[in-house]
Design a protein around this motif. Structure first.
Motif, PDB file in Angstrom:
ATOM      1  N   ILE A   1     -31.425  25.143 -59.781  1.00  0.00           N
ATOM      2  CA  ILE A   1     -31.774  24.576 -58.477  1.00  0.00           C
ATOM      3  C   ILE A   1     -31.679  23.057 -58.539  1.00  0.00           C
ATOM      4  CG2 ILE A   1     -33.707  24.203 -56.888  1.00  0.00           C
ATOM      5  CD1 ILE A   1     -34.649  27.019 -57.555  1.00  0.00           C
ATOM      6  N   PHE A   2     -31.197  22.478 -57.445  1.00  0.00           N
ATOM      7  CA  PHE A   2     -31.119  21.018 -57.335  1.00  0.00           C
ATOM      8  C   PHE A   2     -31.834  20.583 -56.062  1.00  0.00           C
ATOM      9  CE2 PHE A   2     -29.085  17.164 -55.679  1.00  0.00           C
ATOM     10  CZ  PHE A   2     -29.236  16.302 -56.761  1.00  0.00           C
ATOM     11  N   GLY A   3     -32.701  19.585 -56.179  1.00  0.00           N
ATOM     12  CA  GLY A   3     -33.426  19.047 -55.032  1.00  0.00           C
ATOM     13  C   GLY A   3     -32.996  17.620 -54.731  1.00  0.00           C
ATOM     14  N   PRO A   4     -32.328  17.386 -53.609  1.00  0.00           N
ATOM     15  CA  PRO A   4     -31.911  16.023 -53.260  1.00  0.00           C
ATOM     16  C   PRO A   4     -33.096  15.155 -52.833  1.00  0.00           C
ATOM     17  CG  PRO A   4     -31.291  17.555 -51.523  1.00  0.00           C
ATOM     18  CD  PRO A   4     -31.850  18.381 -52.632  1.00  0.00           C
ATOM     19  N   ALA A   5     -33.135  13.924 -53.303  1.00  0.00           N
ATOM     20  CA  ALA A   5     -34.216  13.000 -52.926  1.00  0.00           C
ATOM     21  C   ALA A   5     -34.155  12.746 -51.410  1.00  0.00           C
ATOM     22  CB  ALA A   5     -34.038  11.685 -53.688  1.00  0.00           C
ATOM     23  N   TYR A   6     -35.319  12.681 -50.735  1.00  0.00           N
ATOM     24  CA  TYR A   6     -36.631  12.778 -51.376  1.00  0.00           C
ATOM     25  C   TYR A   6     -37.321  14.126 -51.106  1.00  0.00           C
ATOM     26  CZ  TYR A   6     -36.368   7.811 -52.416  1.00  0.00           C
ATOM     27  OH  TYR A   6     -35.982   6.600 -52.898  1.00  0.00           O
ATOM     28  N   LYS A   7     -37.203  14.637 -49.895  1.00  0.00           N
ATOM     29  CA  LYS A   7     -37.912  15.869 -49.553  1.00  0.00           C
ATOM     30  C   LYS A   7     -37.522  17.033 -50.458  1.00  0.00           C
ATOM     31  CE  LYS A   7     -38.900  14.979 -44.667  1.00  0.00           C
ATOM     32  NZ  LYS A   7     -38.632  15.389 -43.261  1.00  0.00           N
ATOM     33  N   GLY A   8     -36.277  17.053 -50.876  1.00  0.00           N
ATOM     34  CA  GLY A   8     -35.794  18.153 -51.702  1.00  0.00           C
ATOM     35  C   GLY A   8     -36.420  18.210 -53.082  1.00  0.00           C
ATOM     36  N   ILE A   9     -37.006  17.108 -53.533  1.00  0.00           N
ATOM     37  CA  ILE A   9     -37.606  17.083 -54.875  1.00  0.00           C
ATOM     38  C   ILE A   9     -38.793  18.038 -54.951  1.00  0.00           C
ATOM     39  CG2 ILE A   9     -38.801  15.667 -56.577  1.00  0.00           C
ATOM     40  CD1 ILE A   9     -37.148  13.266 -55.579  1.00  0.00           C
ATOM     41  N   ALA A  10     -39.736  17.875 -54.041  1.00  0.00           N
ATOM     42  CA  ALA A  10     -40.910  18.758 -54.031  1.00  0.00           C
ATOM     43  C   ALA A  10     -40.512  20.193 -53.718  1.00  0.00           C
ATOM     44  CB  ALA A  10     -41.931  18.262 -53.007  1.00  0.00           C
ATOM     45  N   LEU A  11     -39.548  20.354 -52.811  1.00  0.00           N
ATOM     46  CA  LEU A  11     -39.104  21.701 -52.444  1.00  0.00           C
ATOM     47  C   LEU A  11     -38.495  22.422 -53.640  1.00  0.00           C
ATOM     48  CD1 LEU A  11     -37.464  21.039 -48.953  1.00  0.00           C
ATOM     49  CD2 LEU A  11     -39.673  22.101 -49.416  1.00  0.00           C
ATOM     50  N   ALA A  12     -37.627  21.736 -54.376  1.00  0.00           N
ATOM     51  CA  ALA A  12     -36.968  22.356 -55.526  1.00  0.00           C
ATOM     52  C   ALA A  12     -37.987  22.756 -56.584  1.00  0.00           C
ATOM     53  CB  ALA A  12     -35.929  21.402 -56.120  1.00  0.00           C
ATOM     54  N   ALA A  13     -38.946  21.895 -56.858  1.00  0.00           N
ATOM     55  CA  ALA A  13     -39.962  22.193 -57.862  1.00  0.00           C
ATOM     56  C   ALA A  13     -40.809  23.396 -57.437  1.00  0.00           C
ATOM     57  CB  ALA A  13     -40.851  20.971 -58.087  1.00  0.00           C
ATOM     58  N   ALA A  14     -41.243  23.396 -56.183  1.00  0.00           N
ATOM     59  CA  ALA A  14     -42.083  24.488 -55.689  1.00  0.00           C
ATOM     60  C   ALA A  14     -41.329  25.810 -55.684  1.00  0.00           C
ATOM     61  CB  ALA A  14     -42.581  24.159 -54.288  1.00  0.00           C
ATOM     62  N   VAL A  15     -40.073  25.786 -55.277  1.00  0.00           N
ATOM     63  CA  VAL A  15     -39.275  27.008 -55.238  1.00  0.00           C
ATOM     64  C   VAL A  15     -39.003  27.535 -56.646  1.00  0.00           C
ATOM     65  CG1 VAL A  15     -37.027  27.990 -54.584  1.00  0.00           C
ATOM     66  CG2 VAL A  15     -38.246  26.486 -52.998  1.00  0.00           C
ATOM     67  N   ALA A  16     -38.745  26.620 -57.575  1.00  0.00           N
ATOM     68  CA  ALA A  16     -38.525  27.043 -58.964  1.00  0.00           C
ATOM     69  C   ALA A  16     -39.771  27.738 -59.516  1.00  0.00           C
ATOM     70  CB  ALA A  16     -38.159  25.838 -59.831  1.00  0.00           C
ATOM     71  N   ILE A  17     -40.944  27.216 -59.202  1.00  0.00           N
ATOM     72  CA  ILE A  17     -42.202  27.819 -59.652  1.00  0.00           C
ATOM     73  C   ILE A  17     -42.362  29.217 -59.055  1.00  0.00           C
ATOM     74  CG2 ILE A  17     -44.721  27.667 -59.467  1.00  0.00           C
ATOM     75  CD1 ILE A  17     -44.375  24.593 -59.574  1.00  0.00           C
ATOM     76  N   GLU A  18     -42.088  29.350 -57.753  1.00  0.00           N
ATOM     77  CA  GLU A  18     -42.256  30.642 -57.096  1.00  0.00           C
ATOM     78  C   GLU A  18     -41.237  31.661 -57.587  1.00  0.00           C
ATOM     79  OE1 GLU A  18     -43.649  33.685 -54.627  1.00  0.00           O
ATOM     80  OE2 GLU A  18     -44.565  31.853 -55.402  1.00  0.00           O
ATOM     81  N   LEU A  19     -40.001  31.224 -57.803  1.00  0.00           N
ATOM     82  CA  LEU A  19     -38.985  32.138 -58.338  1.00  0.00           C
ATOM     83  C   LEU A  19     -39.390  32.638 -59.720  1.00  0.00           C
ATOM     84  CD1 LEU A  19     -35.679  30.361 -57.248  1.00  0.00           C
ATOM     85  CD2 LEU A  19     -36.468  32.606 -56.473  1.00  0.00           C
ATOM     86  N   ALA A  20     -39.930  31.742 -60.538  1.00  0.00           N
ATOM     87  CA  ALA A  20     -40.384  32.141 -61.872  1.00  0.00           C
ATOM     88  C   ALA A  20     -41.524  33.154 -61.768  1.00  0.00           C
ATOM     89  CB  ALA A  20     -40.831  30.917 -62.669  1.00  0.00           C
TER      90      ALA A  20
END
Length: 226
Positions: A73-92
């Motif tokens: 997953i890649f999150g583009p700065a800036y809003k995408g950063i928090a989104l990518a991290a949160a989605v990676a956690i939920e997918l895991a």
């Protein structure tokens, strides 16, 4: 709310969640294209842990249901950063553990340096962002991913506005999502679309939000695309 044939329950639940969170609002709002829109979606207002966690659940469910292949997953700065991290956690949490990375707007000249943070960018990359208005952010992300050695493969967004994009101030007959999909070659999945928003408003026609159904419908008739 009970879904009937042709309804997307995940999308309808997401619209309701967005309304209750104050993220999806109705009234008169000026868009980047200069249009007066009867609704406004601001993902930055998913601004506490509970909201962000619930948002990530919607993303993860839609991504997994889409069948899109991706290695990271890649999150583009800036809003995408928090989104990518949160989605990676939920997918895991759901059993699909993948690496993620994001970019800085400014290159760092100390420490690890560069503009990329997180896992090495490689394989098929899924970009996670909030909405698309012109495809500019998608093009920037594609360039970053390719330069790092990855393959930009797909994009997941929260809301597809399903409306005409603008080029040099002129309306064109395709949306930003259609441009990214058809011209840039990325697969795109959205948690909800304008069609789902209209369906939600129609279901609430006898309530306070019902008055906005005709306004959003008129907006779609003027600027909408499939």
């Amino acid at each position: 709310m009970v879904a009937t044939r042709g309804q997307d329950q995940l999308a309808l639940d997401f619209v309701q969640f967005s309304v209750e969170s104050g993220v999806l609002r109705f009234g008169q709002f000026k868009t980047k294209a200069g249009r007066m829109s009867p609704y406004f979606f601001n993902a930055g207002l998913f601004d506490d842990g509970a909201k962000l966690g619930r948002l990530a659940q919607f993303y993860a469910q839609r991504i997994l249901a889409s069948g899109i292949e991706f290695d990271m997953i890649f999150g583009p700065a800036y809003k995408g950063i928090a989104l990518a991290a949160a989605v990676a956690i939920e997918l895991a949490r759901l059993g699909r553990n993948v690496p993620y990375a994001y970019n800085r707007k400014e290159a760092k000249d100390h420490g690890e340096g560069g503009t990329l943070v997180g896992a090495p960018v490689k394989g098929k990359v899924l970009i996670v962002d909030d909405v698309m208005s012109a495809g500019t952010a998608a093009r920037e992300s594609i360039a970053i991913i390719r330069a790092a050695g990855g393959v930009p493969h797909a994009m997941a967004i929260a809301l597809d506005r399903q409306e005409k994009a603008t080029e040099n101030g002129v309306d064109v007959n395709h949306s930003a999502v259609q441009y990214v999909r058809d011209q840039l070659g990325l697969k795109v999945c959205a948690i909800a679309r304008l069609a789902d928003l209209l369906q939600y408003l129609e279901q609430h026609s006898g309530q306070a939000l019902g008055e906005y159904h005709e306004q959003v419908l008129a907006y779609r008739d003027r600027y909408g695309v499939e």
